[in-house]
Design an enzyme around this catalytic site. Sequence first.
Site, PDB file in Angstrom:
ATOM      1  N   ILE A 112      48.529  12.602   3.989  1.00 16.87           N
ATOM      2  CA  ILE A 112      48.094  12.794   5.374  1.00 16.87           C
ATOM      3  C   ILE A 112      49.137  12.201   6.306  1.00 16.87           C
ATOM      4  O   ILE A 112      49.565  11.064   6.126  1.00 16.87           O
ATOM      5  CB  ILE A 112      46.738  12.088   5.607  1.00 16.87           C
ATOM      6  CG1 ILE A 112      45.672  12.712   4.717  1.00 16.87           C
ATOM      7  CG2 ILE A 112      46.347  12.142   7.081  1.00 16.87           C
ATOM      8  CD1 ILE A 112      44.442  11.843   4.524  1.00 16.87           C
ATOM      9  N   LYS A 113      49.538  13.018   7.277  1.00 17.80           N
ATOM     10  CA  LYS A 113      50.495  12.535   8.265  1.00 17.80           C
ATOM     11  C   LYS A 113      49.832  12.478   9.618  1.00 17.80           C
ATOM     12  O   LYS A 113      49.281  13.479  10.085  1.00 17.80           O
ATOM     13  CB  LYS A 113      51.699  13.468   8.312  1.00 17.80           C
ATOM     14  CG  LYS A 113      52.749  13.000   9.288  1.00 17.80           C
ATOM     15  CD  LYS A 113      53.866  14.010   9.436  1.00 17.80           C
ATOM     16  CE  LYS A 113      54.697  13.676  10.642  1.00 17.80           C
ATOM     17  NZ  LYS A 113      54.964  14.829  11.494  1.00 17.80           N
TER      18      LYS A 113
END
Lengths: 307, 307, 307, 307, 307
Positions: free
Chosen positions: C206-207
């Site tokens: 997840i960014k």
Amino acid sequence: MKKMTERVKQILSGYAGENPGVLTNLARLLDHGTLAGTGKLVILPVDQGVEHGPARSFASNPAAYDPDYLFELAVEAGCNAYAAPLGFLEGGAAGHAGEVPLILKLNNSNSLYESADPISVQTGSVGDALRLGCVGIGYTIYPGSALAGQMYEQLRELTEEAKSVGLVVVVWSYPRGSQLSKEGETAIDVVAYAAQLAAQLGANVIKVKLPSAHLEQDAARKVYQREKIPIETLADRVRHVVQSAFDGKRIVIFSGGGKISDEALLEQIRAIRDGGGFGSIIGRNSFQRPRAQAVKLLRAIMDVYKG
Amino acid sequence: MKKMTERVKQILSGYAGENPGVLTNLARLLDHGTLAGTGKLVILPVDQGVEHGPARSFASNPAAYDPDYLFELAVEAGCNAYAAPLGFLEGGAAGHAGEVPLILKLNNSNSLYESADPISVQTGSVGDALRLGCVGIGYTIYPGSALAGQMYEQLRELTEEAKSVGLVVVVWSYPRGSQLSKEGETAIDVVAYAAQLAAQLGANVIKVKLPSAHLEQDAARKVYQREKIPIETLADRVRHVVQSAFDGKRIVIFSGGGKISDEALLEQIRAIRDGGGFGSIIGRNSFQRPRAQAVKLLRAIMDVYKG
Amino acid sequence: MKKMTERVKQILSGYAGENPGVLTNLARLLDHGTLAGTGKLVILPVDQGVEHGPARSFASNPAAYDPDYLFELAVEAGCNAYAAPLGFLEGGAAGHAGEVPLILKLNNSNSLYESADPISVQTGSVGDALRLGCVGIGYTIYPGSALAGQMYEQLRELTEEAKSVGLVVVVWSYPRGSQLSKEGETAIDVVAYAAQLAAQLGANVIKVKLPSAHLEQDAARKVYQREKIPIETLADRVRHVVQSAFDGKRIVIFSGGGKISDEALLEQIRAIRDGGGFGSIIGRNSFQRPRAQAVKLLRAIMDVYKG
Amino acid sequence: MKKMTERVKQILSGYAGENPGVLTNLARLLDHGTLAGTGKLVILPVDQGVEHGPARSFASNPAAYDPDYLFELAVEAGCNAYAAPLGFLEGGAAGHAGEVPLILKLNNSNSLYESADPISVQTGSVGDALRLGCVGIGYTIYPGSALAGQMYEQLRELTEEAKSVGLVVVVWSYPRGSQLSKEGETAIDVVAYAAQLAAQLGANVIKVKLPSAHLEQDAARKVYQREKIPIETLADRVRHVVQSAFDGKRIVIFSGGGKISDEALLEQIRAIRDGGGFGSIIGRNSFQRPRAQAVKLLRAIMDVYKG
Amino acid sequence: MKKMTERVKQILSGYAGENPGVLTNLARLLDHGTLAGTGKLVILPVDQGVEHGPARSFASNPAAYDPDYLFELAVEAGCNAYAAPLGFLEGGAAGHAGEVPLILKLNNSNSLYESADPISVQTGSVGDALRLGCVGIGYTIYPGSALAGQMYEQLRELTEEAKSVGLVVVVWSYPRGSQLSKEGETAIDVVAYAAQLAAQLGANVIKVKLPSAHLEQDAARKVYQREKIPIETLADRVRHVVQSAFDGKRIVIFSGGGKISDEALLEQIRAIRDGGGFGSIIGRNSFQRPRAQAVKLLRAIMDVYKG
């Protein structure tokens, strides 16, 4: 299944374009129940639970909350078929397998959200109809709705699929939409148009509302007047609607509408019979009253058609 | 799996239209945990992380940020099943394989964008449910939303697919939309309608909110008054909702709602039991408190249902 | 590929729900480049050509117009992976086969048409990722956009397809939309929510953007205050975001944003490290400066993470 | 097919990410006609019948109403390829099989309905291109249109399909939309952006309009000024556009636009050549004049490119 | 089937791009009925039941309510083909198998809901055309409608499918939409444009309305005046439309429109013949009058074409 009567054979001859699977299921419809072989049909439809909610539909005869009850009613009254949405058929199709021809109603509306240009939503499939042992599918179109095109395209796809597996296609054709007046929904020109549309879309059995003598569309009114098409009596109007469905070569049945007195209803039935209609679909006037009364009324209706 | 109790057999008989795969998974649900065999269910649902965000959901009991914790809670408390979205099930399904029946919640909403006519978005698939070892799928509909039709059609497709591979279909039926008042979302006529819709759409298990005595729709109010349908007590209303789901032939469970006092909650549980409800789905009242308290409360609830 | 370190094994244990193909590609990401085996990642992303146009992206370091240059930069600097849209990967994947793990960015936005409720458009496929030898796919969601649901559904389908062929799913979760303030896009409650959403949607990596101390949503603000969630320092906020992604069981990395001074950037990196973040994605701060400077900065960043 | 020249091999090396089928068809394009082996291309496109209607397109040279004429023109003039919509290729592909490489233009617009945010509609398929013996497909995008996303997604799907069967993908990238000024459609920043977008979307050959020195977007203008990007002369601008398409690793050709004087046109061609452009697509300036004149002009253009 | 005439062979040579299946069905069309071998066609179309409703269509000659009647009319009059929607073909295709080439009209409009930007809805399929023994499909497009793109894409898909199974594609190209004036719908520039569009979309047979001398579009008017395109007489205009459909290499036929006097109609037919048109499609002027009169008129029309 026994040998078909001459009248049934005559009706089936109008469907020569269909495959033997569809013809077989049409024959099953026409050869079941009290009216078997007469070419007339009385069908029990129960989609009001979805359309109006449970209390409005069933509280006056709470036995009807139960899916099994409705199968039993259709069987006891000798109906040609029982038509309902997915849940109700799933609720009784196993326990009553083979007792009455079934029609799975593939789309439905409800009254928790309403729009001037309504659309009915698919809630079952051809595959569901097959696994539940149905003879056909049912589908509602709203000619006149801005969204009617979506329903026509969906009906087209379902019809092609249904016929390819031998299922009969029953179309509820109910004009409704922002360019129609309330009165126009049952106007004779509009109901005849609705029957024609369903027939052109490939419907095997067409269900419309009883038409009034009102004429909705200007362009149509001129023609009705110029050609002096008889529309004064209900029988006249039924005759015109039946003619509008390929000159009587498509089965057209009429809905009973809301609860009315028995005599008023039987009066309508006689007009349908006299106008050459193929029968009735009797919902609220049957399942909303106690079983004995409902069976009695349905038999009285069938007596008219047999008469 | 042991021999089913008479009560479970009775419940399953209402599902005779389903294939043995669905019946088997329904039996698994009914035969697991503290309430196994009683015909009652208590399910742990955790979709609040998506619906309300992580802090609002888990900060009061930070252990619940961890997907493993929620499996452990469901197991320790003896719940019939644990229901959650894709990520949470992926986070623990391998490590807790076989410990508790799982329901993959296939659609979800969040509160970063809100609309008067909401729609819930698909975030998992039937294939996901199978690879994670679930007994069923969960799906939310918002009857009353202008976009409800899209959810009904998607549910229809997912239901057909799920049942064809033996998965149970659990429907969260939550009325909501621009033509409903806030009070109307839990009005008895609207909740009963929501239960009927879910049943007609083919749901095997139906989850609704506890209904109030409010009547939302004019056409319905007339019927409730004319037919004198009892709706004064919560038990009365639960009974009416259960009746509206095929006369008790569909499993209807009720949600606990936001955090309330233990006694108030148990009072509700007793009303559900007295009204013939099939059980509860207890989310925020369980995972938002420390583990020991949560287990204690869930067991107290189960004691009421066993009672 | 050598034996994995204990830290990598620990991280992988949080992904026990995934198939061995996904685990293998996750291991490839974690075991490549300067930070191999540390459990930290620095990824080179280059989608600015699409997002902002070529001159704004590459004119300050014209070597970066060339797709080969960007592969070389990622390799020389020892990045864990290089992420870019279809054209850029097609431009160098054959010539640099096997030199660095690749992530195909499957959707993109551009700034020739902008809307308050943005949507990112699919510009590559899982099949493309496979034929180009990638370890994973990248996908951007805009939680808060009126069109977010379309992105969630598309991500769901791509995720199911990608995982089924063993590809890692990296989600850029960037809140944006008409119901969020500009400040709210990086508010701590909103960024934590964005991380939770991505995790629940099945993201493996997840960014998010670095969060500010702002609180956007009223309902969330009450909880942050009541539960006294620490959000004063950047490290605090990183810790909360990591907790919000399944209590640290999902890899969360942070974006560097626009060009800032080296010292300011390294300060951020230290906060990410101190808050338990898993690493950084460094685009404009690397490819927009001359190669030697870019490599030097990336190595300095990696030194912080190794430290 | 003979051995490729060094220049062609050099160009093809930029496409190492493509399969041998695509490389073969690219080689066919580059190795056909008067400019074979030079790395330059002159293509005859005829989609004006759809775009502007038949009289506006063909009345000035009525021979061009006939699909065969256009094949003959392309062959006689020694063009690298002929590009047209379905009907025109169907009209001559059998009779002129193998005479000239064909590009099937897969989408088209017309001027009977126009919108500020245009979309081009698919009117042919990859299957059509194969059955007609084409070397590639053509597709128009309108970067800047509110509907551009639909075109990007459709192009993505068609590109994936086309490349999988070895067809070259030629993208017409024409900025247009409600957030762009009329002047902005050919602004240098916007045309360079359009070339970058097409390249990132996977185009093998990119067609843009000749750019003006106008700068449309504020954020871009600052960069052009700060970085002193040369855009004064047409050759400068062509050079910048070619650089924007992966530093010259993608074939970029330029359209001739409306009818202009021969000298003005040749002046443009020299600028394209001097700026490193790969060639031209010459429609209205060829088929709208008598055959002999058209052939003469096309040959003069090719002479410039060969020079 | 006998040997084709030289004229038919000449016409077929314009379709060399099609497969032998399509050529065979084109030959069947051209080699049937009174005009067999002449290269001219008169087709009976009956979609008015859908378009205008049953009474407006059939009340003046009630025999036409019956699907069988229309087959008999086409056969008796010696038409090249009979074109109708699904229901009407299903109603007679079995009983009249092999008597007359059939064209299944795949989309239709009705007048219960009307819009300034109309769309025609699919009501039949290529599969239906095959099972009913048709030689081709018919499809209506409304160039100029805001929704025309949807029709072009659907036509594209149906055309690809139809040709792949050897069916001829007949396109009704009727300009209509919010950016066209009523007069513009039959303006010569617009009708010529409509013919060009249909040809480019791959139509084998194109049906347009008879054009007036009006010029609708400014850009076109300039060209018609500058190039002195003759449009004074109807024959001139027919000639221009035929030229606009690939210089006479596509079969273009003209519709008769509403009921007019026999002499006026024959006058039009002579103009079509003199202008090089390929024939007529005669609906309301045939089925809305008694059988004998209709046959007489159709034969008079054919006499003109044979003449």
